[in-house]
Design an enzyme around this catalytic site. Structure first.
Site, PDB file in Angstrom:
ATOM      1  N   ASP A 268       0.830  -1.214   0.000  1.00  0.00           N
ATOM      2  CA  ASP A 268       0.000   0.000   0.000  1.00  0.00           C
ATOM      3  C   ASP A 268       0.858   1.254   0.000  1.00  0.00           C
ATOM      4  O   ASP A 268       2.035   1.235   0.362  1.00  0.00           O
ATOM      5  CB  ASP A 268      -0.862   0.040   1.278  1.00  0.00           C
ATOM      6  CG  ASP A 268      -1.953  -1.033   1.263  1.00  0.00           C
ATOM      7  OD1 ASP A 268      -1.948  -1.878   0.359  1.00  0.00           O
ATOM      8  OD2 ASP A 268      -2.793  -1.009   2.195  1.00  0.00           O
TER       9      ASP A 268
ATOM     10  N   HIS B  67       3.970  -2.000   3.076  1.00  0.00           N
ATOM     11  CA  HIS B  67       3.986  -0.645   2.506  1.00  0.00           C
ATOM     12  C   HIS B  67       5.310  -0.474   1.761  1.00  0.00           C
ATOM     13  O   HIS B  67       6.377  -0.524   2.394  1.00  0.00           O
ATOM     14  CB  HIS B  67       3.827   0.400   3.621  1.00  0.00           C
ATOM     15  CG  HIS B  67       2.509   0.276   4.350  1.00  0.00           C
ATOM     16  ND1 HIS B  67       2.318  -0.634   5.368  1.00  0.00           N
ATOM     17  CD2 HIS B  67       1.324   0.909   4.166  1.00  0.00           C
ATOM     18  CE1 HIS B  67       1.066  -0.540   5.803  1.00  0.00           C
ATOM     19  NE2 HIS B  67       0.439   0.392   5.087  1.00  0.00           N
TER      20      HIS B  67
HETATM   21 ZN    ZN Z   1      -2.561   3.059   3.320  1.00  0.00          ZN
END
Ligand code: ZN
Length: 481
Positions: free
Chosen positions: A284, A441
């Site tokens: 993400d 991430h």
């Molecule tokens: Zn996020």
């Protein structure tokens, strides 16, 4: 003179009788005058006491004339001289007077008025006063007076009770008075209202955001910023956590509310079939400075992954194109990642959503059907708008999009800061699962550097690394808003 001897004898007897009678009358007169035959009946004695505040009753005191040489007496009228103030403790002298044949006879008595009366407490009441629950009761004033001791106001003891104040004072004789003032400040007692459910069930969230609360009283006074919040949720460890919200006032009264947060690490929705043994790595918040490195690592292992992208780093938008061309999946995450805005209403949400779609379209020439909610579908950051997650998840599915949560949290947004610890967290999370959707991430270098170890472990343990598509398990969290 023909007086016979007989006559002479009779005369002498009469004279003797008259003399005896005169003597008796004389003696009686002496007795009357000295009063020996006027008697006072004093059942309580000549010195007695009475309780203050009671009526002075001396009806038991009587006087009578005792008939000589008999047990009979004639009641005499009694007069009381002197005054007893039964409301003022002290000693009083009074004299009872009884007259017989015009001769007064007296009896002195000492009456002690004992202090049996409690002091009097007076409460002052301000009709405009409103007790504040938090600040506590502010005294409106009082006085205390006593018949014997006078003003006792400064001797009053004050005790705070639940919804009342008790005033107590004692006089020097030990008489105690107590009065209670009832205070309606309980009526102003605030209520703590939780935003969101009192029981939340979260699954592998990167972090926990408390949905919040309000503390307001019936008048609308807001005490929310005075609420104390105790308890923490470790979103990285399965278990049941309790958060207590409490508010205490100066009198020690408390109001509280409680929330139970259950953190689950497994069992987050749809699972793959047992033979699948698949790991879906998802990244993400990128693409960013480490995305090219990540794509190189994935290529080296022939692994596919999914990128839920943002518009935060336009200079790396080209990585979307590269990832797409390499066979990875691209999904919408958010353009701004601004929780307060995107979850404030549907219009803002879809504006942000469509901006990300355009970014993806510009890079890939396609619109994606894959989506990941910022914070996951179980996020508690969306409580700015109650129910919005329930509505959005349905809207998106109705429109043909598929949203994905995860069942393995790498911890890279949750306190871990090293490649080894992130890799270990992922491996620990995937071990034993047939199907793992891993949250990472790619804007964090250490998380990207953790991937190689995960790929090695996964391939050694029979996992294949695939990109999500519309047929993949959704791995949905429980929506709590
Ligand atoms: Zn996020």
């Amino acid at each position: 003179m023909n007086e016979t001897v007989k006559d002479k004898t009779r005369r002498q007897i009469i004279i003797a009788l008259v003399c005896a009678l005169i003597f008796l009358l004389f003696m009686a007169a002496i007795i009357y005058i000295t009063g020996d035959c006027v008697l006072f009946h004093l059942p309580r004695g000549a010195e007695f006491s009475v309780d203050s505040g009671t009526a002075f009753d001396d009806s038991d005191i009587k006087a009578y004339f005792k008939i000589p040489f008999s047990n009979m007496g004639l009641p005499l009228e009694l007069e009381r001289l002197g005054y007893v103030d039964v409301n003022t403790p002290g000693s009083y002298e009074i004299v009872y007077v009884a007259s017989f044949m015009g001769v007064p006879h007296g009896q002195r008595c000492i009456v002690t008025v004992l202090d049996k009366q409690a002091p009097t407490i007076g409460l002052e009441v301000d009709p405009d006063y409103r007790a504040d629950w938090l600040e506590g009761y502010v005294e409106e004033g009082y006085t205390a007076t006593d018949g014997a001791d006078g003003d006792l106001t400064d001797k009053v003891r004050i005790k705070r009770l639940d919804g009342a104040v008790e005033y107590t004072v004692s006089d020097s004789a030990g008489n105690t008075a107590t009065v209670t003032r009832h205070i309606d400040y309980q009526l102003n007692c605030p209520t703590i209202t939780l935003n969101g459910a009192a029981e939340l069930c979260l699954c592998a969230l990167p972090w926990y955001t408390d949905p919040g609360f309000t503390a307001v009283d019936a008048q609308g006074n807001d005490y929310s910023d005075k609420v104390r919040v105790e308890g923490q949720v470790d979103s990285d460890a399965a278990g049941e956590y309790e958060i207590v919200y409490s508010l205490a006032n100066a009198s020690g009264d408390t109001v509280s509310a409680k929330r139970t947060v259950t953190v689950q690490m497994d069992d987050c929705g749809e699972m793959c079939e047992p033979e699948d043994k698949t790991i879906y790595l998802t990244f993400d918040d990128g693409p960013g400075p480490y995305t090219d490195t990540l794509l190189d690592i994935l290529d080296a292992y022939g692994a596919k992954a999914t990128f839920f992208v943002t518009g935060a780093y336009p200079e790396y938008a080209r990585c979307i194109k590269r990832a797409h061309e390499a066979g990875h999946s691209i999904g919408v995450h958010t353009f701004t990642h601004w929780y307060g805005k995107i979850y404030s209403n549907e219009e803002n949400f879809f504006q942000d959503f469509l901006a990300t779609q355009k970014l993806i379209y510009d890079q890939t020439g396609e619109y994606t059907q894959l989506y990941r909610f910022p914070g996951g579908s179980s996020n508690t950051a969306s409580f700015v708008n109650y129910g919005i997650m329930t509505r959005l998840s349905k809207s998106l599915e109705d429109m043909g999009y598929r949203y994905f949560d995860w069942n393995v949290n790498s911890g890279d947004a949750d306190g871990l800061t090293g490649a080894t610890s992130v890799a270990n967290a992922i491996i620990r999370g995937c071990a034993g699962k047939n199907c793992a959707v891993v949250l990472q991430h790619d804007i964090k270098g250490f998380s990207v550097y953790a991937v190689e170890k995960v790929l090695q472990w996964g391939q050694e343990n029979g996992y294949s690394f695939k990109a999500l598509d519309t047929e993949s398990p959704g791995m949905h969290h429980q929506i709590v808003n």
